[in-house]
Design a protein around this motif. Structure first.
Motif, PDB file in Angstrom:
ATOM      1  N   ALA A   1      40.140  34.042  28.325  1.00 24.73           N
ATOM      2  CA  ALA A   1      41.557  33.677  28.292  1.00 24.73           C
ATOM      3  C   ALA A   1      42.353  34.728  27.523  1.00 24.73           C
ATOM      4  O   ALA A   1      43.454  35.122  27.937  1.00 24.73           O
ATOM      5  CB  ALA A   1      41.726  32.304  27.660  1.00 24.73           C
ATOM      6  N   GLN A   2      41.802  35.196  26.408  1.00 20.88           N
ATOM      7  CA  GLN A   2      42.477  36.231  25.623  1.00 20.88           C
ATOM      8  C   GLN A   2      42.440  37.574  26.360  1.00 20.88           C
ATOM      9  O   GLN A   2      43.440  38.293  26.422  1.00 20.88           O
ATOM     10  CB  GLN A   2      41.788  36.367  24.253  1.00 20.88           C
ATOM     11  N   TYR A   3      41.288  37.876  26.915  1.00 13.97           N
ATOM     12  CA  TYR A   3      41.087  39.142  27.634  1.00 13.97           C
ATOM     13  C   TYR A   3      42.054  39.274  28.809  1.00 13.97           C
ATOM     14  O   TYR A   3      42.614  40.341  29.069  1.00 13.97           O
ATOM     15  CB  TYR A   3      39.634  39.179  28.119  1.00 13.97           C
ATOM     16  N   ASN A   4      42.275  38.158  29.502  1.00 11.52           N
ATOM     17  CA  ASN A   4      43.084  38.216  30.714  1.00 11.52           C
ATOM     18  C   ASN A   4      44.584  38.230  30.454  1.00 11.52           C
ATOM     19  O   ASN A   4      45.374  38.419  31.380  1.00 11.52           O
ATOM     20  CB  ASN A   4      42.734  37.044  31.639  1.00 11.52           C
ATOM     21  N   LYS A   5      45.002  38.040  29.205  1.00  8.93           N
ATOM     22  CA  LYS A   5      46.425  38.133  28.899  1.00  8.93           C
ATOM     23  C   LYS A   5      46.946  39.537  29.199  1.00  8.93           C
ATOM     24  O   LYS A   5      48.093  39.718  29.619  1.00  8.93           O
ATOM     25  CB  LYS A   5      46.675  37.781  27.434  1.00  8.93           C
ATOM     26  N   ASP A   6      46.094  40.539  28.984  1.00  4.10           N
ATOM     27  CA  ASP A   6      46.474  41.923  29.275  1.00  4.10           C
ATOM     28  C   ASP A   6      46.042  42.343  30.672  1.00  4.10           C
ATOM     29  O   ASP A   6      46.765  43.058  31.368  1.00  4.10           O
ATOM     30  CB  ASP A   6      45.864  42.868  28.244  1.00  4.10           C
ATOM     31  N   LYS A   7      44.872  41.889  31.090  1.00  5.67           N
ATOM     32  CA  LYS A   7      44.323  42.353  32.371  1.00  5.67           C
ATOM     33  C   LYS A   7      45.011  41.723  33.573  1.00  5.67           C
ATOM     34  O   LYS A   7      45.093  42.317  34.645  1.00  5.67           O
ATOM     35  CB  LYS A   7      42.820  42.056  32.426  1.00  5.67           C
ATOM     36  N   LYS A   8      45.469  40.497  33.438  1.00  3.73           N
ATOM     37  CA  LYS A   8      46.183  39.792  34.505  1.00  3.73           C
ATOM     38  C   LYS A   8      45.371  39.629  35.790  1.00  3.73           C
ATOM     39  O   LYS A   8      45.879  39.755  36.897  1.00  3.73           O
ATOM     40  CB  LYS A   8      47.495  40.524  34.855  1.00  3.73           C
ATOM     41  N   TYR A   9      44.082  39.361  35.664  1.00  2.76           N
ATOM     42  CA  TYR A   9      43.280  39.104  36.863  1.00  2.76           C
ATOM     43  C   TYR A   9      43.649  37.740  37.442  1.00  2.76           C
ATOM     44  O   TYR A   9      43.906  36.782  36.713  1.00  2.76           O
ATOM     45  CB  TYR A   9      41.791  39.136  36.548  1.00  2.76           C
ATOM     46  N   SER A  10      43.650  37.661  38.758  1.00  2.00           N
ATOM     47  CA  SER A  10      43.886  36.379  39.416  1.00  2.00           C
ATOM     48  C   SER A  10      42.659  35.489  39.303  1.00  2.00           C
ATOM     49  O   SER A  10      42.765  34.263  39.215  1.00  2.00           O
ATOM     50  CB  SER A  10      44.210  36.592  40.902  1.00  2.00           C
ATOM     51  N   MET A  11      41.467  36.125  39.312  1.00  2.00           N
ATOM     52  CA  MET A  11      40.232  35.356  39.252  1.00  2.00           C
ATOM     53  C   MET A  11      39.121  36.242  38.694  1.00  2.00           C
ATOM     54  O   MET A  11      39.037  37.423  39.026  1.00  2.00           O
ATOM     55  CB  MET A  11      39.852  34.845  40.653  1.00  2.00           C
ATOM     56  N   ILE A  12      38.281  35.660  37.835  1.00  2.00           N
ATOM     57  CA  ILE A  12      37.088  36.332  37.326  1.00  2.00           C
ATOM     58  C   ILE A  12      35.892  35.488  37.749  1.00  2.00           C
ATOM     59  O   ILE A  12      35.789  34.314  37.388  1.00  2.00           O
ATOM     60  CB  ILE A  12      37.132  36.488  35.800  1.00  2.00           C
ATOM     61  N   LEU A  13      35.008  36.093  38.529  1.00  2.00           N
ATOM     62  CA  LEU A  13      33.873  35.376  39.093  1.00  2.00           C
ATOM     63  C   LEU A  13      32.599  35.630  38.298  1.00  2.00           C
ATOM     64  O   LEU A  13      32.436  36.682  37.685  1.00  2.00           O
ATOM     65  CB  LEU A  13      33.645  35.808  40.542  1.00  2.00           C
ATOM     66  N   ALA A  14      31.685  34.666  38.333  1.00  2.00           N
ATOM     67  CA  ALA A  14      30.356  34.825  37.749  1.00  2.00           C
ATOM     68  C   ALA A  14      29.400  35.245  38.859  1.00  2.00           C
ATOM     69  O   ALA A  14      29.178  34.494  39.809  1.00  2.00           O
ATOM     70  CB  ALA A  14      29.899  33.526  37.109  1.00  2.00           C
ATOM     71  N   LYS A  15      28.832  36.443  38.755  1.00  2.00           N
ATOM     72  CA  LYS A  15      27.915  36.952  39.781  1.00  2.00           C
ATOM     73  C   LYS A  15      26.482  36.752  39.314  1.00  2.00           C
ATOM     74  O   LYS A  15      26.078  37.240  38.266  1.00  2.00           O
ATOM     75  CB  LYS A  15      28.160  38.430  40.050  1.00  2.00           C
ATOM     76  N   SER A  16      25.722  36.006  40.104  1.00  2.00           N
ATOM     77  CA  SER A  16      24.322  35.747  39.792  1.00  2.00           C
ATOM     78  C   SER A  16      23.503  35.819  41.072  1.00  2.00           C
ATOM     79  O   SER A  16      23.773  35.108  42.036  1.00  2.00           O
ATOM     80  CB  SER A  16      24.170  34.364  39.152  1.00  2.00           C
ATOM     81  N   GLY A  17      22.508  36.694  41.086  1.00  2.00           N
ATOM     82  CA  GLY A  17      21.692  36.843  42.291  1.00  2.00           C
ATOM     83  C   GLY A  17      22.542  37.283  43.460  1.00  2.00           C
ATOM     84  O   GLY A  17      23.296  38.243  43.380  1.00  2.00           O
ATOM     85  N   ASP A  18      22.442  36.550  44.575  1.00  2.00           N
ATOM     86  CA  ASP A  18      23.192  36.915  45.777  1.00  2.00           C
ATOM     87  C   ASP A  18      24.302  35.910  46.075  1.00  2.00           C
ATOM     88  O   ASP A  18      24.706  35.731  47.216  1.00  2.00           O
ATOM     89  CB  ASP A  18      22.253  37.028  46.984  1.00  2.00           C
ATOM     90  N   ASN A  19      24.811  35.228  45.021  1.00  2.00           N
ATOM     91  CA  ASN A  19      25.892  34.265  45.278  1.00  2.00           C
ATOM     92  C   ASN A  19      27.178  34.973  45.703  1.00  2.00           C
ATOM     93  O   ASN A  19      28.053  34.375  46.308  1.00  2.00           O
ATOM     94  CB  ASN A  19      26.143  33.385  44.049  1.00  2.00           C
TER      95      ASN A  19
END
Length: 206
Positions: free
Chosen positions: A155-173
């Motif tokens: 939440a703090q990190y995205n105040k500057d980055k302004k990403y619409s979405m941050i995904l969790a990548k695990s294996g081949d999901n």
């Protein structure tokens, strides 16, 4: 499922809920239709990034520290159960030997020792269940703490980055992803920096 795989699964569960919406999260939208429409992201405006779950588990100091704690607790539990089971097996063997060699003075004495063995076995099962429950509870606390730390940091990190979405990548999901979208290194570095700043957790490490 071994302990490391279980912890990894818990981390996936924790991270899977961490998606950040577009715009500033601190500015809540009101109920006016025109403002809702104005803040709705179009496909071309989406900024997406992802984080490797395995890297969080192996490089985030909190995860490494807590994994050691859980492994130590699990090993201690296994040792305690093994000792208790060894004592029970020895008692059962002694009972069987006395029974075969007419070592009991009466049937009542034999039945009394047999009942004692039954209670000893019940105590072993109760101890096993209690230790498993304690480990499960500790693991759930780890999962919640991991979720909270990730949620707060992103939440703090995205105040500057302004990403619409941050995904969790695990294996081949995620079947295909541009490596340029990978922000794992930044996130791990930021998490570790925040983790080391906490005096209460520094004390835990000592």
């Amino acid at each position: 499922m071994n302990k490391r795989n279980f912890l990894r699964l818990m981390a996936v569960t924790a991270m899977a809920t961490l998606t950040l919406t577009a715009c500033n999260d601190s500015n809540k939208m009101d109920d006016k239709p025109e403002k809702v429409a104005a803040q709705t992201a179009t496909p071309g405006s989406l900024r997406i990034a992802y984080v490797e779950v395995d890297s969080i588990m192996t490089q985030y100091d909190f995860c490494k520290d807590y994994t050691k704690i859980l492994e130590k607790r699990s090993n201690n539990s296994q040792s305690a159960l093994a000792a208790q089971e060894k004592n029970l097996n020895a008692a059962v063997q002694n009972f069987q030997n006395k029974l075969q060699n007419n070592g009991f003075s009466s049937q009542r004495e034999a039945e009394g020792q047999q009942a004692a063995l039954q209670r000893q076995q019940e105590q072993l099962l109760a101890t096993r269940d209690r230790l498993a429950g304690e480990l499960q509870s500790q693991t759930e606390k780890f999962n919640q703490a991991l979720h909270d730390s990730l949620d707060h940091f992103l939440a703090q990190y995205n105040k500057d980055k302004k990403y619409s979405m941050i995904l969790a990548k695990s294996g081949d999901n995620i079947l295909l992803a541009d490596k340029a979208l990978d922000i794992t290194a930044e996130v791990v570095a930021g998490l570790n920096k925040s983790y080391k700043k906490k005096p209460d957790e520094k004390e835990t490490k000592k």
